[in-house]
Design a protein around this motif. Structure first.
Motif, PDB file in Angstrom:
ATOM      1  N   TRP A  69       0.838  -1.200   0.000  1.00 43.61           N
ATOM      2  CA  TRP A  69       0.000   0.000   0.000  1.00 43.61           C
ATOM      3  C   TRP A  69       0.875   1.252   0.000  1.00 43.61           C
ATOM      4  N   ASP A  70       1.954   1.225   0.759  1.00 43.11           N
ATOM      5  CA  ASP A  70       2.862   2.363   0.803  1.00 43.11           C
ATOM      6  C   ASP A  70       3.484   2.611  -0.566  1.00 43.11           C
ATOM      7  N   LEU A  71       3.835   1.532  -1.255  1.00 43.74           N
ATOM      8  CA  LEU A  71       4.408   1.655  -2.592  1.00 43.74           C
ATOM      9  C   LEU A  71       3.417   2.318  -3.544  1.00 43.74           C
ATOM     10  N   MET A  72       2.151   1.986  -3.405  1.00 48.79           N
ATOM     11  CA  MET A  72       1.121   2.613  -4.232  1.00 48.79           C
ATOM     12  C   MET A  72       0.980   4.098  -3.879  1.00 48.79           C
ATOM     13  N   ALA A  73       1.103   4.427  -2.611  1.00 48.51           N
ATOM     14  CA  ALA A  73       1.051   5.832  -2.206  1.00 48.51           C
ATOM     15  C   ALA A  73       2.255   6.582  -2.764  1.00 48.51           C
ATOM     16  N   ASP A  74       3.432   5.950  -2.758  1.00 47.11           N
ATOM     17  CA  ASP A  74       4.619   6.540  -3.378  1.00 47.11           C
ATOM     18  C   ASP A  74       4.351   6.850  -4.840  1.00 47.11           C
ATOM     19  N   ALA A  75       3.792   5.874  -5.541  1.00 49.22           N
ATOM     20  CA  ALA A  75       3.504   6.058  -6.966  1.00 49.22           C
ATOM     21  C   ALA A  75       2.535   7.214  -7.171  1.00 49.22           C
ATOM     22  N   GLN A  76       1.536   7.307  -6.319  1.00 52.32           N
ATOM     23  CA  GLN A  76       0.567   8.393  -6.437  1.00 52.32           C
ATOM     24  C   GLN A  76       1.249   9.744  -6.275  1.00 52.32           C
ATOM     25  N   LEU A  77       2.164   9.832  -5.329  1.00 55.03           N
ATOM     26  CA  LEU A  77       2.825  11.106  -5.067  1.00 55.03           C
ATOM     27  C   LEU A  77       3.795  11.510  -6.170  1.00 55.03           C
ATOM     28  N   TRP A  78       4.545  10.539  -6.702  1.00 53.78           N
ATOM     29  CA  TRP A  78       5.698  10.901  -7.520  1.00 53.78           C
ATOM     30  C   TRP A  78       5.632  10.483  -8.980  1.00 53.78           C
ATOM     31  N   LEU A  79       4.761   9.555  -9.345  1.00 56.96           N
ATOM     32  CA  LEU A  79       4.784   9.000 -10.690  1.00 56.96           C
ATOM     33  C   LEU A  79       4.549  10.045 -11.772  1.00 56.96           C
ATOM     34  N   SER A  80       3.500  10.824 -11.655  1.00 59.07           N
ATOM     35  CA  SER A  80       3.203  11.777 -12.727  1.00 59.07           C
ATOM     36  C   SER A  80       4.302  12.832 -12.852  1.00 59.07           C
ATOM     37  N   ALA A  81       4.799  13.330 -11.737  1.00 56.88           N
ATOM     38  CA  ALA A  81       5.868  14.332 -11.788  1.00 56.88           C
ATOM     39  C   ALA A  81       7.140  13.736 -12.401  1.00 56.88           C
ATOM     40  N   GLY A  82       7.488  12.514 -11.987  1.00 61.12           N
ATOM     41  CA  GLY A  82       8.672  11.855 -12.537  1.00 61.12           C
ATOM     42  C   GLY A  82       8.543  11.564 -14.015  1.00 61.12           C
ATOM     43  N   LEU A  83       7.356  11.126 -14.420  1.00 54.57           N
ATOM     44  CA  LEU A  83       7.113  10.825 -15.830  1.00 54.57           C
ATOM     45  C   LEU A  83       7.297  12.074 -16.682  1.00 54.57           C
ATOM     46  N   PHE A  84       6.711  13.172 -16.269  1.00 57.72           N
ATOM     47  CA  PHE A  84       6.834  14.394 -17.062  1.00 57.72           C
ATOM     48  C   PHE A  84       8.253  14.943 -17.059  1.00 57.72           C
ATOM     49  N   GLN A  85       8.952  14.808 -15.959  1.00 50.06           N
ATOM     50  CA  GLN A  85      10.352  15.250 -15.929  1.00 50.06           C
ATOM     51  C   GLN A  85      11.187  14.418 -16.902  1.00 50.06           C
ATOM     52  N   GLY A  86      10.930  13.091 -16.902  1.00 50.88           N
ATOM     53  CA  GLY A  86      11.645  12.214 -17.828  1.00 50.88           C
ATOM     54  C   GLY A  86      11.346  12.544 -19.278  1.00 50.88           C
ATOM     55  N   LEU A  87      10.084  12.754 -19.598  1.00 49.94           N
ATOM     56  CA  LEU A  87       9.705  13.120 -20.961  1.00 49.94           C
ATOM     57  C   LEU A  87      10.308  14.455 -21.365  1.00 49.94           C
ATOM     58  N   ARG A  88      10.350  15.366 -20.440  1.00 53.21           N
ATOM     59  CA  ARG A  88      10.918  16.686 -20.708  1.00 53.21           C
ATOM     60  C   ARG A  88      12.391  16.570 -21.120  1.00 53.21           C
ATOM     61  N   GLU A  89      13.097  15.638 -20.477  1.00 53.41           N
ATOM     62  CA  GLU A  89      14.515  15.445 -20.800  1.00 53.41           C
ATOM     63  C   GLU A  89      14.710  14.683 -22.113  1.00 53.41           C
ATOM     64  N   LEU A  90      13.828  13.743 -22.406  1.00 51.27           N
ATOM     65  CA  LEU A  90      13.995  12.887 -23.576  1.00 51.27           C
ATOM     66  C   LEU A  90      13.522  13.516 -24.883  1.00 51.27           C
ATOM     67  N   LEU A  91      12.459  14.271 -24.816  1.00 45.80           N
ATOM     68  CA  LEU A  91      11.884  14.839 -26.030  1.00 45.80           C
ATOM     69  C   LEU A  91      12.691  16.034 -26.521  1.00 45.80           C
ATOM     70  N   PRO A  92      12.789  16.158 -27.846  1.00 45.96           N
ATOM     71  CA  PRO A  92      13.425  17.377 -28.371  1.00 45.96           C
ATOM     72  C   PRO A  92      12.628  18.601 -27.920  1.00 45.96           C
ATOM     73  N   LEU A  93      13.298  19.635 -27.592  1.00 48.72           N
ATOM     74  CA  LEU A  93      12.671  20.865 -27.104  1.00 48.72           C
ATOM     75  C   LEU A  93      11.836  20.625 -25.846  1.00 48.72           C
ATOM     76  N   GLY A  94      12.290  19.713 -25.010  1.00 48.56           N
ATOM     77  CA  GLY A  94      11.560  19.386 -23.787  1.00 48.56           C
ATOM     78  C   GLY A  94      11.364  20.571 -22.863  1.00 48.56           C
ATOM     79  N   GLU A  95      12.291  21.527 -22.916  1.00 44.64           N
ATOM     80  CA  GLU A  95      12.178  22.706 -22.053  1.00 44.64           C
ATOM     81  C   GLU A  95      10.938  23.538 -22.364  1.00 44.64           C
ATOM     82  N   VAL A  96      10.402  23.386 -23.582  1.00 43.20           N
ATOM     83  CA  VAL A  96       9.212  24.132 -23.976  1.00 43.20           C
ATOM     84  C   VAL A  96       8.051  23.819 -23.035  1.00 43.20           C
TER      85      VAL A  96
END
Length: 156
Positions: A69-96
């Motif tokens: 359950w704690d792991l699921m709470a971790d995912a809830q807190l951080w998954l979306s932010a981490g995903l977007f940060q990762g995409l921002r770094e990987l995609l061309p012009l991610g800083e946009v």
């Protein structure tokens, strides 16, 4: 400290601060659960530590990740932010996307809110701190934690 159960937690507090200086107040948490029975089966784990010489000051210590359950709470807190940060770094012009990143994170969090409400520990910890300030003598409440508990402390 939030990982340790009574009486071991009180023994540790006595070793760290001296006998009777700091107290693990399980009674106050029990009172909170009595007032808000919807949290009686909660997987969230936290301690209320008070100090003899400063009766209006308390510390809420929130346990970190220890269960699935704690792991699921971790995912809830951080998954979306981490995903977007990762995409921002990987995609061309991610800083946009940087100026709108917080809006995208909020949107994804809203989408997953219904399915993750059972592991939304921050709702309980926030209500507990509010309860302390409104129903006890504590005027100053510090919130701390480790791992998941640290994240919860930031948003509580």
């Amino acid at each position: 400290l939030a990982y340790v159960k009574m009486p071991d937690s009180q023994i540790m507090l006595d070793q760290w601060f001296g006998a009777g200086v700091a107290t693990d107040n399980v009674e106050v948490i029990d009172d909170f659960i009595t007032v808000f029975p919807e949290y009686s089966q909660s997987a969230a784990s936290y301690k209320l530590i008070t100090f003899r010489d400063t009766p209006t000051f308390a510390v809420v210590s929130i346990r970190g990740t220890a269960t699935l359950w704690d792991l699921m709470a971790d995912a809830q807190l951080w998954l979306s932010a981490g995903l977007f940060q990762g995409l921002r770094e990987l995609l061309p012009l991610g800083e946009v996307w940087t100026p709108t990143l917080h809006k995208m994170v909020k949107f994804v969090s809203a989408l997953e809110a219904d399915s993750t409400s059972q592991v939304a520990y921050y709702k309980e910890t926030t209500k507990f701190v509010k309860y302390l300030k409104e129903n006890t003598e504590f005027t100053t409440v510090q919130v701390t934690g480790h791992s998941l508990g640290g994240g919860l402390a930031l948003i509580t």
